[in-house]
Design a protein around this motif. Structure first.
Motif, PDB file in Angstrom:
ATOM      1  N   GLU A 221      11.041  43.775  14.600  1.00 22.80           N
ATOM      2  CA  GLU A 221      11.785  44.561  15.586  1.00 22.80           C
ATOM      3  C   GLU A 221      10.924  44.858  16.818  1.00 22.80           C
ATOM      4  N   GLN A 222       9.656  45.198  16.590  1.00 23.55           N
ATOM      5  CA  GLN A 222       8.781  45.469  17.720  1.00 23.55           C
ATOM      6  C   GLN A 222       8.529  44.215  18.535  1.00 23.55           C
ATOM      7  N   LEU A 223       8.341  43.080  17.857  1.00 20.00           N
ATOM      8  CA  LEU A 223       8.113  41.821  18.568  1.00 20.00           C
ATOM      9  C   LEU A 223       9.334  41.426  19.387  1.00 20.00           C
ATOM     10  N   ARG A 224      10.517  41.663  18.845  1.00 21.50           N
ATOM     11  CA  ARG A 224      11.730  41.358  19.610  1.00 21.50           C
ATOM     12  C   ARG A 224      11.798  42.255  20.853  1.00 21.50           C
ATOM     13  N   THR A 225      11.410  43.535  20.698  1.00 24.03           N
ATOM     14  CA  THR A 225      11.368  44.433  21.849  1.00 24.03           C
ATOM     15  C   THR A 225      10.362  43.936  22.889  1.00 24.03           C
ATOM     16  N   ASP A 226       9.262  43.328  22.414  1.00 23.27           N
ATOM     17  CA  ASP A 226       8.222  42.818  23.314  1.00 23.27           C
ATOM     18  C   ASP A 226       8.581  41.481  23.946  1.00 23.27           C
ATOM     19  N   GLY A 227       9.769  40.938  23.678  1.00 23.03           N
ATOM     20  CA  GLY A 227      10.219  39.719  24.340  1.00 23.03           C
ATOM     21  C   GLY A 227      10.140  38.445  23.513  1.00 23.03           C
ATOM     22  N   PHE A 228       9.720  38.519  22.264  1.00 24.22           N
ATOM     23  CA  PHE A 228       9.696  37.325  21.410  1.00 24.22           C
ATOM     24  C   PHE A 228      11.121  37.033  20.957  1.00 24.22           C
ATOM     25  N   ALA A 229      11.666  35.892  21.453  1.00 33.12           N
ATOM     26  CA  ALA A 229      13.089  35.602  21.228  1.00 33.12           C
ATOM     27  C   ALA A 229      13.321  34.202  20.674  1.00 33.12           C
ATOM     28  N   ALA A 230      12.288  33.570  20.169  1.00 36.71           N
ATOM     29  CA  ALA A 230      12.442  32.235  19.569  1.00 36.71           C
ATOM     30  C   ALA A 230      11.574  32.139  18.329  1.00 36.71           C
ATOM     31  N   LEU A 231      12.045  31.382  17.334  1.00 32.48           N
ATOM     32  CA  LEU A 231      11.310  31.226  16.075  1.00 32.48           C
ATOM     33  C   LEU A 231      11.274  29.764  15.689  1.00 32.48           C
ATOM     34  N   ALA A 232      10.094  29.319  15.280  1.00 34.26           N
ATOM     35  CA  ALA A 232       9.921  27.940  14.818  1.00 34.26           C
ATOM     36  C   ALA A 232       9.368  27.941  13.403  1.00 34.26           C
ATOM     37  N   VAL A 233       9.959  27.094  12.540  1.00 33.94           N
ATOM     38  CA  VAL A 233       9.458  26.909  11.179  1.00 33.94           C
ATOM     39  C   VAL A 233       8.828  25.526  11.112  1.00 33.94           C
ATOM     40  N   ILE A 234       7.559  25.456  10.701  1.00 33.60           N
ATOM     41  CA  ILE A 234       6.790  24.208  10.686  1.00 33.60           C
ATOM     42  C   ILE A 234       6.358  23.900   9.262  1.00 33.60           C
ATOM     43  N   ASP A 235       6.527  22.656   8.865  1.00 31.81           N
ATOM     44  CA  ASP A 235       6.146  22.230   7.516  1.00 31.81           C
ATOM     45  C   ASP A 235       5.305  20.958   7.636  1.00 31.81           C
ATOM     46  N   ILE A 236       4.146  20.927   6.951  1.00 31.55           N
ATOM     47  CA  ILE A 236       3.263  19.752   6.994  1.00 31.55           C
ATOM     48  C   ILE A 236       3.915  18.615   6.196  1.00 31.55           C
ATOM     49  N   ASP A 237       3.959  17.461   6.813  1.00 26.97           N
ATOM     50  CA  ASP A 237       4.583  16.302   6.157  1.00 26.97           C
ATOM     51  C   ASP A 237       3.693  15.785   5.031  1.00 26.97           C
ATOM     52  N   HIS A 238       4.327  15.510   3.865  1.00 31.33           N
ATOM     53  CA  HIS A 238       3.658  14.884   2.716  1.00 31.33           C
ATOM     54  C   HIS A 238       2.371  15.620   2.310  1.00 31.33           C
ATOM     55  N   PHE A 239       2.430  16.956   2.332  1.00 33.07           N
ATOM     56  CA  PHE A 239       1.225  17.721   2.003  1.00 33.07           C
ATOM     57  C   PHE A 239       0.843  17.563   0.535  1.00 33.07           C
ATOM     58  N   LYS A 240       1.826  17.386  -0.329  1.00 33.82           N
ATOM     59  CA  LYS A 240       1.523  17.203  -1.759  1.00 33.82           C
ATOM     60  C   LYS A 240       0.678  15.942  -1.967  1.00 33.82           C
ATOM     61  N   THR A 241       0.971  14.915  -1.179  1.00 41.30           N
ATOM     62  CA  THR A 241       0.190  13.680  -1.291  1.00 41.30           C
ATOM     63  C   THR A 241      -1.264  13.915  -0.880  1.00 41.30           C
ATOM     64  N   ILE A 242      -1.458  14.727   0.152  1.00 46.45           N
ATOM     65  CA  ILE A 242      -2.833  15.045   0.583  1.00 46.45           C
ATOM     66  C   ILE A 242      -3.598  15.709  -0.554  1.00 46.45           C
ATOM     67  N   ASN A 243      -2.968  16.667  -1.223  1.00 43.55           N
ATOM     68  CA  ASN A 243      -3.625  17.344  -2.353  1.00 43.55           C
ATOM     69  C   ASN A 243      -3.898  16.378  -3.494  1.00 43.55           C
ATOM     70  N   ASP A 244      -2.903  15.520  -3.784  1.00 44.24           N
ATOM     71  CA  ASP A 244      -3.054  14.607  -4.922  1.00 44.24           C
ATOM     72  C   ASP A 244      -4.141  13.566  -4.671  1.00 44.24           C
ATOM     73  N   VAL A 245      -4.216  13.050  -3.446  1.00 46.18           N
ATOM     74  CA  VAL A 245      -5.174  11.980  -3.141  1.00 46.18           C
ATOM     75  C   VAL A 245      -6.571  12.534  -2.853  1.00 46.18           C
ATOM     76  N   ASN A 246      -6.647  13.644  -2.090  1.00 43.55           N
ATOM     77  CA  ASN A 246      -7.943  14.130  -1.615  1.00 43.55           C
ATOM     78  C   ASN A 246      -8.443  15.366  -2.353  1.00 43.55           C
ATOM     79  N   GLY A 247      -7.592  15.990  -3.114  1.00 50.83           N
ATOM     80  CA  GLY A 247      -7.998  17.200  -3.831  1.00 50.83           C
ATOM     81  C   GLY A 247      -7.560  18.459  -3.096  1.00 50.83           C
ATOM     82  N   HIS A 248      -7.478  19.550  -3.851  1.00 45.28           N
ATOM     83  CA  HIS A 248      -6.999  20.802  -3.268  1.00 45.28           C
ATOM     84  C   HIS A 248      -7.982  21.404  -2.266  1.00 45.28           C
ATOM     85  N   SER A 249      -9.249  21.161  -2.429  1.00 47.34           N
ATOM     86  CA  SER A 249     -10.206  21.709  -1.464  1.00 47.34           C
ATOM     87  C   SER A 249      -9.996  21.095  -0.082  1.00 47.34           C
ATOM     88  N   VAL A 250      -9.710  19.781  -0.035  1.00 50.96           N
ATOM     89  CA  VAL A 250      -9.404  19.136   1.243  1.00 50.96           C
ATOM     90  C   VAL A 250      -8.078  19.650   1.776  1.00 50.96           C
TER      91      VAL A 250
END
Length: 525
Positions: A375-404
């Motif tokens: 609510e405060q951010l909307r009052t401060d002028g934030f009026a757009a929202l983006a949802v971002i998801d890393i592509d094929h992230f499970k493959t990165i974990n499976d191939v390179n390990g969770h630390s990577v």
């Protein structure tokens, strides 16, 4: 009365013993010298009437009777005055008959004087009243401080200290000549007021100790007893002020003795708190020592029949000074201590809250934070929202390990943070949210998404292929809440992933001509 006054066998002179057992008690003053008295003065206490007789050498008697309600207050603190019948050079005796005296001090302290001002001189002249006025002014200052303290810290001991200070201030006014100079109330009015205010002083002092001594630093039984002591003091004073003649010959002594348990409980409470290490009790012990001595003196002299009663007025005024100085210092120190503790607790709570709203891996705020701030951010002028998801992230974990995979998430978080117009959050797993403001919110979001492959490649080595992300962007319409906005952006993200990933779907409400994005224009809805 005249017959008794003339009967020498009825008089007991020079013994120093006074009794109020009789319903009418006589006092005789032999007149000699050139200075002739005009007033009778004595300590105020409840009585019914004062009869005054001036007896001349030839047996002539002049009489004056003054009912208690008509007695005036004297400039001598705590005294009443009564005008004598005409006293001439022929007058040999002044006889005073007091009906229903309720306190021995009324007899013990009685004297005749030519002027009321001389009576004031006999206790220290007008300079003494100026000192008392200064003391009364000192007592006003803690009331002002306490008002400021209570606004910042709503602790009951501040109110009880104010009540104690106010009762001491009122006691000084009614027990000294200041009340006569300022208001000149009838003597009997001041008498019952003094009694009632004394009960208020004892009660507020007990409750101040009850609330002022730190928790755990006084025996629980003693802390529970203090409110009962306060109630007992109020009852005693109210009863004695309203019904002074119920058991008149012994009532004043019984009234004084009835405060002994209160004094004992108070002394034991402070000693117990000192033994347990209470800092508050140290200030009370120093500030109240003169007051405790006053109480002991009044108790002993008021109960023991062969001792002259005394109220230790000068020591009482000294006790007021000590109370003002030391208990006010104690209140101030306790205020600072409690405020410091509360500020520390508040800072700790805020730190814990920040930790609970922060993703420990990336350092970004989490969903709990965005929901609280939305609510405060909307009052401060934030009026757009983006949802971002890393592509094929499970493959990165499976191939390179969770630390990577963790290193990739950290690099993505770095890529999404860009200035005051963009706020980045991690919702969990490989999903991130951006809140944006400005007419080019969709452009800013797309720039952040496109920065991900380069920053990840530069930060994390050995991945073998670029790390991309898909994104859904939507604008805020009307009074929509975060959940509604997030669900719409999430659907757009799903459309972008279904369309082949590494792209954006946008539903920003246009308020001007659309601006072209740096790339991937055909993929923006």
């Amino acid at each position: 009365m005249v017959a008794i006054a003339r009967n020498e066998e009825r008089w007991s002179c020079g013994t120093g013993e006074f009794s109020i057992d009789a319903e009418r008690v006589f006092l005789r003053f032999d007149i000699s010298g050139d200075t002739l008295p005009r007033y009778l003065l004595s300590r105020r206490s409840a009585l019914e009437a004062v009869h005054l007789l001036a007896i001349d050498r030839d047996g002539t008697v002049r009489e004056n009777t003054i009912p208690a309600a008509a007695l005036s207050s004297s400039m001598a603190g705590g005294y009443f005055k009564a005008s004598l019948p005409d006293v001439t050079s022929e007058t040999r005796q002044v006889v005073v008959a007091i009906d229903l005296p309720s306190h021995r001090m009324t007899l013990e302290r009685a004297y005749v004087a030519p002027e009321d001002e001389d009576a004031a001189d006999s206790i220290g002249d007008m300079r003494f009243l100026l000192v008392l006025a200064g003391l009364a002014g000192m007592l006003v200052m803690p009331l002002i401080f306490n008002a400021a303290f209570y606004r910042a810290l709503r602790e009951p001991f501040v109110l009880w200290h104010s009540a104690l200070t106010l009762s001491l201030l009122m006691t000084i006014l009614v027990s000294s000549g200041l009340s006569v100079m300022l208001f000149d109330p009838p003597a009997m009015t001041l008498s019952w007021m003094t009694t009632a205010i004394f009960g208020m002083t004892v009660a507020s002092g007990a409750m101040f100790t009850h609330s002022f001594v730190e928790s755990g630093l006084m025996h629980p039984l003693l802390r529970r007893l203090l409110p009962y002591c306060a109630a007992w003091a109020i009852f005693l004073s109210a009863f004695h002020a309203a019904f002074p003649f119920v058991a008149r010959p012994i009532q004043s002594s019984a009234y004084t003795a009835a405060f002994a348990p209160v004094l004992i409980v108070f002394m034991v409470s402070v000693i117990d708190a000192l033994r347990r290490g209470s800092r508050a009790a140290r200030y009370q012990a120093v500030g109240y020592t003169p007051m405790v001595l006053v109480g002991l003196i009044r108790l002993v002299t008021g109960v023991v029949p062969w001792l002259h009663s005394t109220d230790a007025t000068l020591l009482f005024y000294i006790g007021c000074v000590c109370e003002v100085v030391f208990t006010t210092l104690g209140v101030a120190e306790r205020f600072v201590t409690i405020k410091r503790e509360r500020d520390g607790a508040r800072n700790e709570a805020e730190l814990l809250e920040r930790l609970s709203e922060t993703d420990p891996l990336t350092g970004l705020l989490n969903r709990r934070a965005i929901e609280r701030q939305f609510e405060q951010l909307r009052t401060d002028g934030f009026a757009a929202l983006a949802v971002i998801d890393i592509d094929h992230f499970k493959t990165i974990n499976d191939v390179n390990g969770h630390s990577v995979g963790d290193e990739v998430l950290k690099a993505v978080a770095d890529a999404l943070q860009a200035g005051p117009s963009v706020r980045a959050y991690r919702l969990g797993g490989e999903e991130f949210v951006l809140l944006l403001r400005g007419d080019d919110a969709d452009t800013q979001a797309e720039l952040r998404r496109q920065a991900i492959p380069a920053i990840v490649a530069r930060t994390v080595s050995g991945l073998g292929r670029p790390v991309t992300a898909s994104m859904g962007v939507t604008g805020l319409f009307g009074s929509e809440d975060f959940v509604t906005l997030y669900e719409r952006a999430d659907k757009l993200l799903y459309e972008a992933k279904s369309a082949g990933r590494n792209r954006t779907r946008s539903a920003i409400k246009a308020t001007s001509a659309p601006k072209p994005l740096p790339s991937d224009r055909a993929m923006i809805a």
